[in-house]
Scaffold this motif. Structure first.
Motif, PDB file in Angstrom:
ATOM      1  N   LYS A 249       0.815  -1.215   0.000  1.00 49.44           N
ATOM      2  CA  LYS A 249       0.000   0.000   0.000  1.00 49.44           C
ATOM      3  C   LYS A 249       0.850   1.267   0.000  1.00 49.44           C
ATOM      4  N   LEU A 250       2.095   1.144   0.427  1.00 50.46           N
ATOM      5  CA  LEU A 250       2.948   2.333   0.554  1.00 50.46           C
ATOM      6  C   LEU A 250       3.758   2.642  -0.694  1.00 50.46           C
ATOM      7  N   GLU A 251       3.634   1.809  -1.717  1.00 52.90           N
ATOM      8  CA  GLU A 251       4.456   1.965  -2.911  1.00 52.90           C
ATOM      9  C   GLU A 251       4.382   3.379  -3.484  1.00 52.90           C
ATOM     10  N   ASN A 252       3.187   3.929  -3.603  1.00 52.76           N
ATOM     11  CA  ASN A 252       3.009   5.287  -4.127  1.00 52.76           C
ATOM     12  C   ASN A 252       2.256   6.166  -3.132  1.00 52.76           C
ATOM     13  N   PHE A 253       2.373   5.824  -1.866  1.00 53.49           N
ATOM     14  CA  PHE A 253       1.607   6.524  -0.835  1.00 53.49           C
ATOM     15  C   PHE A 253       2.154   7.923  -0.553  1.00 53.49           C
ATOM     16  N   VAL A 254       1.265   8.906  -0.587  1.00 55.72           N
ATOM     17  CA  VAL A 254       1.611  10.280  -0.228  1.00 55.72           C
ATOM     18  C   VAL A 254       0.669  10.695   0.905  1.00 55.72           C
ATOM     19  N   PRO A 255       1.183  10.866   2.108  1.00 52.18           N
ATOM     20  CA  PRO A 255       0.322  11.169   3.255  1.00 52.18           C
ATOM     21  C   PRO A 255      -0.282  12.563   3.226  1.00 52.18           C
ATOM     22  N   THR A 256      -1.464  12.679   3.816  1.00 48.06           N
ATOM     23  CA  THR A 256      -2.088  13.981   4.002  1.00 48.06           C
ATOM     24  C   THR A 256      -1.423  14.646   5.206  1.00 48.06           C
ATOM     25  N   LYS A 257      -1.749  15.896   5.430  1.00 49.20           N
ATOM     26  CA  LYS A 257      -1.205  16.628   6.579  1.00 49.20           C
ATOM     27  C   LYS A 257      -1.588  15.913   7.879  1.00 49.20           C
ATOM     28  N   LEU A 258      -2.816  15.427   7.927  1.00 50.61           N
ATOM     29  CA  LEU A 258      -3.295  14.707   9.103  1.00 50.61           C
ATOM     30  C   LEU A 258      -2.497  13.426   9.324  1.00 50.61           C
TER      31      LEU A 258
ATOM     32  N   LEU B 277       8.533   8.869   3.142  1.00 50.62           N
ATOM     33  CA  LEU B 277       9.582   8.932   2.125  1.00 50.62           C
ATOM     34  C   LEU B 277       9.147   9.522   0.784  1.00 50.62           C
ATOM     35  N   ASN B 278       7.858   9.506   0.494  1.00 55.09           N
ATOM     36  CA  ASN B 278       7.400  10.001  -0.807  1.00 55.09           C
ATOM     37  C   ASN B 278       7.060  11.492  -0.814  1.00 55.09           C
ATOM     38  N   ILE B 279       7.397  12.190   0.257  1.00 55.65           N
ATOM     39  CA  ILE B 279       7.134  13.632   0.303  1.00 55.65           C
ATOM     40  C   ILE B 279       8.440  14.397   0.526  1.00 55.65           C
ATOM     41  N   PRO B 280       8.484  15.655   0.088  1.00 59.61           N
ATOM     42  CA  PRO B 280       9.715  16.451   0.227  1.00 59.61           C
ATOM     43  C   PRO B 280      10.125  16.642   1.688  1.00 59.61           C
ATOM     44  N   ILE B 281      11.421  16.742   1.914  1.00 60.85           N
ATOM     45  CA  ILE B 281      11.887  16.953   3.284  1.00 60.85           C
ATOM     46  C   ILE B 281      11.369  18.282   3.853  1.00 60.85           C
ATOM     47  N   ILE B 282      11.156  19.263   2.987  1.00 63.58           N
ATOM     48  CA  ILE B 282      10.651  20.550   3.496  1.00 63.58           C
ATOM     49  C   ILE B 282       9.217  20.423   4.001  1.00 63.58           C
TER      50      ILE B 282
ATOM     51  N   MET C  47      -2.936   5.344  11.030  1.00 66.97           N
ATOM     52  CA  MET C  47      -2.744   6.498  10.150  1.00 66.97           C
ATOM     53  C   MET C  47      -3.818   6.609   9.073  1.00 66.97           C
ATOM     54  N   GLY C  48      -4.715   5.629   9.023  1.00 68.68           N
ATOM     55  CA  GLY C  48      -5.790   5.683   8.036  1.00 68.68           C
ATOM     56  C   GLY C  48      -5.328   5.451   6.625  1.00 68.68           C
ATOM     57  N   VAL C  49      -4.354   4.537   6.438  1.00 73.13           N
ATOM     58  CA  VAL C  49      -3.847   4.247   5.093  1.00 73.13           C
ATOM     59  C   VAL C  49      -4.712   3.193   4.425  1.00 73.13           C
TER      60      VAL C  49
END
Length: 214
Positions: free
Chosen positions: A37-46, A63-68, A212-214
């Motif tokens: 499920k995490l292969e292309n997972f991009v988390p929401t702010k929540l 890992l799929n979101i920018p460090i900033i 986390m509601g993934v």
């Protein structure tokens, strides 16, 4: 110290929204594993906020979101150690000097021994990572000088191969220490690891996915 009230407020808002969603049938066949499920997972702010409460086990989810973006979330929940602080203390770089997505400074990931060296720059000699490995998976525990397990993660090795991953791991670990997190039931996991690494990894991902509601 991580202000858990800030995260709880964010999570409460998310739960209100979730109440409006339709309930999935209980007999739905599971098509993919918790890891897949995490292969292309991009988390929401929540989900980012929720992940920060999970400690080092949240590493693959970020890992799929920018460090900033991760750094901004850490600041918003008033974490004592931000990614920016990690980069300055550990790698001697500010965020202005590194790519905003990868955070790559040119330092190659060289395993847990190197990671421990960097962790001690951020914290002190009292804390370190230990690792048990199988062919594809790794069980990482964060311990103190008394061998007490503060936090742990079980994940595929592929998630821990970059400087970005290392920086996130160190940052989450530092905040787990500062939040006085403990994992008293870890010994059972370590005992089971040799015979059932995949099972433990799947179990851990299942737990985090649900929270986390993934």
């Amino acid at each position: 110290m991580l202000k858990q009230t800030s995260i709880i407020i964010l999570l409460s808002i998310g739960l209100i929204s979730a109440c409006t969603e339709s309930v999935k049938p209980t007999n739905t066949v599971k098509q993919t594993s918790s890891i897949d499920k995490l292969e292309n997972f991009v988390p929401t702010k929540l989900q980012i906020a929720s992940g920060l409460l999970e400690g080092i086990a949240a590493l693959p989810y970020l890992l799929n979101i920018p460090i900033i973006t991760i750094n901004k979330a850490l600041i918003e929940v008033q974490a004592e150690i931000s990614l920016d602080k990690t980069y300055q203390i550990v790698y001697g770089k500010t965020f202005k000097e590194v790519p905003p997505v990868s955070g790559n400074t040119g330092i190659k990931y060289k395993g847990i021994k190197q990671t421990n060296k960097f962790l001690k720059k951020l914290l002190n000699e009292e804390y370190s990572f230990t690792a048990l490995e199988s062919d594809q998976y790794i069980l990482i525990s964060l311990i103190n000088k008394s061998k007490e397990v503060i936090d742990w993660a079980a994940l595929p090795k592929k998630y821990l191969q970059t400087q970005k991953a290392q920086a996130i791991l160190i940052t989450l670990a530092a905040n787990s220490v500062l939040n006085e997190k403990t994992m008293p039931k870890y010994k059972e996991i370590e005992t089971r690891w040799v015979k059932s690494a995949r099972e433990i990894v799947e179990q851990r991902f299942d737990e985090i996915n649900q929270r986390m509601g993934v």
